[in-house]
Enzyme design. Structure first.
Site, mmCIF file in Angstrom:
data_model
loop_
_atom_site.group_PDB
_atom_site.id
_atom_site.type_symbol
_atom_site.label_atom_id
_atom_site.label_comp_id
_atom_site.label_asym_id
_atom_site.label_seq_id
_atom_site.Cartn_x
_atom_site.Cartn_y
_atom_site.Cartn_z
ATOM 1 N N GLY A 79 0.810 -1.213 0.000
ATOM 2 C CA GLY A 79 0.000 0.000 0.000
ATOM 3 C C GLY A 79 0.842 1.261 0.000
ATOM 4 N N CYS A 80 0.198 2.365 0.356
ATOM 5 C CA CYS A 80 0.774 3.693 0.137
ATOM 6 C C CYS A 80 1.965 4.030 1.025
ATOM 7 C CB CYS A 80 -0.311 4.759 0.311
ATOM 8 S SG CYS A 80 -1.609 4.702 -0.949
#
Length: 401
Positions: free
Chosen positions: A167-168
């Site tokens: 993810g980010c």
């Protein structure tokens, strides 16, 4: 039996670098297909055959208007989506079609970024000892790390690490891992690649899943690569940023704040809590833990590289810390020109910062400041904090070829 000629301590000392891990080159790449945010609501509702949902379209238009994004790049073209209508439906089985795209395009886009970084670095590919590859887009065996090794013609003995579904926050994670690899393996040169393609998350709108629409308004495609190594040979290598410290933390009371789930319908995206509030509430603690040992308490005296998860996160962090608007200039520029590219964003921001610093006649790669911070935010909520030290800019330095 004869005694050992060397001790374990001597071996360990010989294996380790002397100085800190350093970013030696940066490269970025995007797909050719550019989407302008002002036109996107009409396009999105047309291609997903959702134009009858007029009130929802107005909500989506407001999301896009508030996003502070001017344009994004996307591998998915209108032609491809027209041929794969299940990818345009809200929850139609479509994982096979999505996988067919990303297992090919993720390493390909990563290759484009890596080639730019290697060209700037200027050294033979045979000197690359480690590869760290990160993507939230698709899973395969052998992975994107293997495919990229073959595409670039890296040595078969290169030490690979593949990170899927992070993810980010993972733009910070890859730097933390690369730092440990470079500092604990004398002479190591680590190629780090983050490659993200939204083909896994694209889907039509739904009144019951507005957080999915937030993702449709924010996410874009991009890949970034850096070369990391300690003890650079400054006759042939050009340091850009030193990686001084790195840490990861799960924020308290944040479980379920950001979730992603891989299903037959693709990767579903869920925002379940006040993400900007959770991040801003905890940002001061992260800064204190990172900078107190350095005697730094004025956070306007450092340069900032923050994952631009969305404008509300940046606004609330600025307000909480009392940041001058200029501190987030590079971060907001990348959000405006590329959208949220997940793990690749912070590396794009590093690239923008060193280029603009040189163009503006600054004394260092960090906008004239010596010390800086890189933040990655993502599922968990997980925060990566990397303390950076800039390097002096010499004539012609800090701008890619």
């Amino acid at each position: 039996m004869a005694g050992a000629t060397v001790t374990v301590e001597e071996v360990r000392k010989a294996q380790r670098a002397t100085g800190p891990a350093t970013v030696l080159a940066i490269g970025t790449a995007t797909p050719a297909n550019c989407v302008h945010q002002a036109d996107y609501p009409d396009y999105y509702f047309r291609i997903t055959k959702s134009e009858h949902m007029t009130e929802l379209k107005e909500k989506f238009k407001r999301m896009c208007d508030k996003s502070q994004i001017r344009k994004r790049y996307m591998h998915l073209t209108e032609e491809y989506l027209a041929e794969n209508p299940n990818m345009c439906a809200y929850m139609a089985p479509s994982l096979d079609a999505r996988q067919d795209i990303v297992v090919v395009e993720v390493p390909k886009l990563g290759k484009a970024a890596a080639q730019k970084a290697i060209k700037e670095w200027g050294q033979p590919k045979s000197k690359i000892t480690h590869l760290v590859f990160c993507t939230t887009s698709g899973v395969d065996m052998p992975g994107a790390d293997y495919q990229l090794t073959k595409m670039l013609g890296l040595r078969p003995s290169v030490n690979r690490l593949m990170m899927y579904q992070q993810g980010c926050f993972a733009g910070g994670t890859v730097l933390r891992v690369a730092k440990d690899l470079a500092e604990n393996n004398r002479g190591a040169r680590v190629l780090v690649v983050c490659s993200e393609i939204t083909a896994v998350t694209f889907r039509g709108p739904s009144e019951s899943h507005l957080d999915s629409m937030v993702g449709q308004a924010l996410f874009g495609d991009g890949a970034a690569a850096v070369i990391v190594g300690a003890d650079p040979d400054e006759r042939v290598e050009r340091p850009l940023f030193q990686l001084v410290s790195a840490s990861q933390r799960i924020l308290p009371d944040s479980e379920g704040a950001i979730d992603g789930h891989l299903r037959e319908v693709g990767l579903t995206f869920h925002l379940l809590k006040d993400v900007p509030g959770l991040i801003s509430k905890n940002i001061e603690r992260a800064l204190e833990e990172a900078f107190k040992p350095l005697g730094i308490t004025d956070y306007n005296s450092i340069f900032w590289v923050a994952h631009p998860g969305g404008p509300a996160i940046l606004d609330q962090v600025e307000a909480k810390v009392g940041l001058e608007k200029e501190r987030m200039r590079a971060t907001r520029h990348v959000l405006s020109e590329y959208g949220n590219m997940s793990s690749a964003c912070v590396l794009f921001i590093l690239d923008e910062m060193r280029k603009r610093s040189a163009e503006d006649g600054q004394t260092t790669t960090g906008e004239g400041f010596d010390w800086g911070v890189l933040f990655g935010f993502g599922p968990g909520l997980t925060v990566e904090t990397v303390v950076l030290h800039s390097v002096p800019i010499t004539t012609g330095a800090a701008i890619t070829a």
